[in-house]
Design a protein around this motif. Sequence first.
Motif: not given
Ligand SMILES: [Zn+2]
Length: 383
Positions: A176-181, A250-255
């Motif tokens: 995951p990335c920061y935006r996933c969290l 659904q992450c807007p950057v890594c999804g």
């Molecule tokens: Zn992400």
Amino acid sequence: MPRYPTTQDLTQAEVERYSRQLVLPEFGPNGQRKLKGSSALIVGAGGLGIPASVYLAAAGVGRIGVVDEDVVERSNLHRQTIYSEEDVGKPKAKVAGERLRSVNPHIEVEPYEARLSSANALEIVGEYNVVLDCTDNFPARYLINDACVILGKPDVYASIFRFDGQASVFHARKGPCYRCLFPEPPPPDSVQDCAVAGVLGVLPGIMGSIQAVESLKLILGQGEPLLGRLLLFNATDMSFNELRFKKNPQCPVCGRDPTVTSLIDYEAFCGVRRAVPAVREVTPMELKDLMGRRGALTVLDVREPFEHALCRIEGSKLIPLGELRQRAGELDNAADIVVYCHVGRRSAIATELLSSLGFPKVRNLKGGIRAWSEDVDPTVPVY
Ligand SMILES: [Zn+2]
């Protein structure tokens, strides 16, 4: 891409310097050569970035970049321990760069006296194998995350608040990335920085050291990184806890179907600043002028009570930023309102908040009480 030469030999001086880690099976000469051929970017040469960069330099990471636009302030010294009294007023990146070179003359150090921004982040981040997020604000965290996701780099994160710290490793190619969290930034008027909330000086030392450990593990390819795990540390009861989290499809950057594919305006995204309308400002001299005239004027202090007790503009009313939404009814809608804080950031948020609540004549004091002290009333203490 990582460049880990395995043929690059270590000099006698290096072997001697690194002897205590060379004997570790996880290091050995090959591990040491990997470090020598690797690079790390420290974003923020403050409480977290200082211990992290000192340990990475001492361990022999071959190239270290340090990004910071600020100068050393006296209030930094209780936690940013490579700076000394005579560094006050000097650029942090420059001073940190000099100290790191003296910690280890066998490495390259690249200071950037700049703010990492959407305009320069891809270029700078692209130069390094590992990125350490040692910043203290949400726009920077989202910027670093997105740049790392776009470039496929690991983002070694930590943050601190009073007696609490958290750390994790984000790496979109492996987890995951920061935006996933944290898909959404918190509302800007709910955020307090160290200047307001306070921080135990040792705490960033602990969390920055954890970032250094995780970075070394990533470079060496050893151990279990903090990937998909948020480490929560509390210094009051000396406890470590862990929160596990997964990649968000659904992450807007890594999804699977990303909507953020290039760097955006992170201050606007975090609501710190909106492009339109701009916050209206007055200078300290203009405020002095206003105070000398007739007409309804409210000078509003949105700092914390202890700051107000320390120094204030005479006659100002105190409503801390966190209480402003609930207590806005105490203000006179017809009056001119000039909002101030320490240096003008919280008051800009407050100005925008009051405008959105229907106060038509609200303006921000540019530079806060610090500028007031410098330009108008030197008897007001600077902190
Ligand atoms: Zn992400």
